[in-house]
Design a protein around this motif. Sequence first.
Motif, mmCIF file in Angstrom:
data_model
loop_
_atom_site.group_PDB
_atom_site.id
_atom_site.type_symbol
_atom_site.label_atom_id
_atom_site.label_comp_id
_atom_site.label_asym_id
_atom_site.label_seq_id
_atom_site.Cartn_x
_atom_site.Cartn_y
_atom_site.Cartn_z
ATOM 1 N N PRO A 1 0.697 -1.226 -0.129
ATOM 2 C CA PRO A 1 0.151 0.075 0.288
ATOM 3 C C PRO A 1 0.844 1.250 0.245
ATOM 4 N N VAL A 2 0.769 1.745 -0.937
ATOM 5 C CA VAL A 2 1.702 3.400 -1.494
ATOM 6 C C VAL A 2 0.718 4.561 -1.249
ATOM 7 N N TYR A 3 1.417 5.636 0.009
ATOM 8 C CA TYR A 3 -0.016 6.744 0.096
ATOM 9 C C TYR A 3 1.524 8.018 -0.148
ATOM 10 N N TYR A 4 0.517 9.178 -0.904
ATOM 11 C CA TYR A 4 0.743 10.288 -1.428
ATOM 12 C C TYR A 4 1.182 11.052 -1.212
ATOM 13 N N VAL A 5 1.942 12.251 -0.767
ATOM 14 C CA VAL A 5 1.621 13.561 -0.704
ATOM 15 C C VAL A 5 2.508 14.579 -1.453
ATOM 16 N N THR A 6 2.371 15.852 -2.288
ATOM 17 C CA THR A 6 2.846 16.264 -3.592
ATOM 18 C C THR A 6 4.199 16.946 -2.389
ATOM 19 N N GLY A 7 5.185 17.307 -3.243
ATOM 20 C CA GLY A 7 6.287 18.563 -2.599
ATOM 21 C C GLY A 7 6.407 19.890 -3.558
ATOM 22 N N ASN A 8 6.731 20.865 -2.850
ATOM 23 C CA ASN A 8 6.940 22.530 -4.045
ATOM 24 C C ASN A 8 7.078 21.126 -5.348
ATOM 25 N N HIS A 9 8.028 20.647 -5.725
ATOM 26 C CA HIS A 9 8.826 20.801 -7.224
ATOM 27 C C HIS A 9 7.338 20.132 -7.744
ATOM 28 N N GLU A 10 6.187 19.204 -8.146
ATOM 29 C CA GLU A 10 5.717 19.095 -8.299
ATOM 30 C C GLU A 10 4.391 20.244 -9.006
ATOM 31 N N TYR A 11 4.235 21.314 -7.833
ATOM 32 C CA TYR A 11 4.059 22.699 -8.224
ATOM 33 C C TYR A 11 4.469 23.379 -8.751
ATOM 34 N N TRP A 12 6.037 23.425 -8.673
ATOM 35 C CA TRP A 12 6.656 24.449 -9.758
ATOM 36 C C TRP A 12 6.512 23.554 -10.877
#
Length: 238
Positions: free
Chosen positions: A69-80
């Motif tokens: 099971p993998v859980y993911y949140v974004t970081g600033n580079h995804e937004y950049w």
Amino acid sequence: MLEGESSKVKIVLISDLHSCYYGVDQNEIIRKVDREKPDIVALSGDFFDDKIGDKNAKKTAELLVKKYPVYYVTGNHEYWSGREEEMKSYMRSIGVHVLEGDCETVTINGTVVDICGVDDPAYMTVKEWTDQLDRAAAATDDSHFKLLISHRPERASTYEKYDFDLILTGHAHAGQIRIPFLNKGIFAPDQGLNPEYVSGIYDLSNGSKMEVSRGLARESTPAPRFFNNPEIVSLEVH
């Protein structure tokens, strides 16, 4: 936290991959995770990058989600990158749990765990970001182990307003250049010189524990890592 052998929960934390290359089919990462035999894998942001293509990140996620099971949140580079929604949609399409101000409750080895996560606040107002935290925290239960996945360790003073048991973060790259024999770094994003939160477990004033991963960024960084090996964090909560 948790009691008894059967209650143990094994968590692997992967942060700041930045789509960097780790061998054919990302085998260096996959072998390391497999050795740890985790119950869950947490990806705490900057898994993708805004300059390096998505190939290595996608391959890593595809292989991990087949086993764990993998859980993911974004970081600033995804937004950049300007493609954060595309990246989230991709992760959902392969079976990754994308957390954006919400909480999922699971039972692991007889222990009930609330797994919460928030987006990176790169382009959010403070209120928008704390609204996500509020929403996630409101969905937890005091009788459960409460886990928060978030990209930024420098927001510790905000996390202290909640009652998460464990907070998983990255972003600091361990200060990029580490001082040998000391858990000190030279410079970290959004903390500047002599950053406070760089690597390892920190005890917050409200009793929460916050793990800061050194991360896996290599070729994506503007300066080389010194005395600062990339890492995959393995935590056993009991």
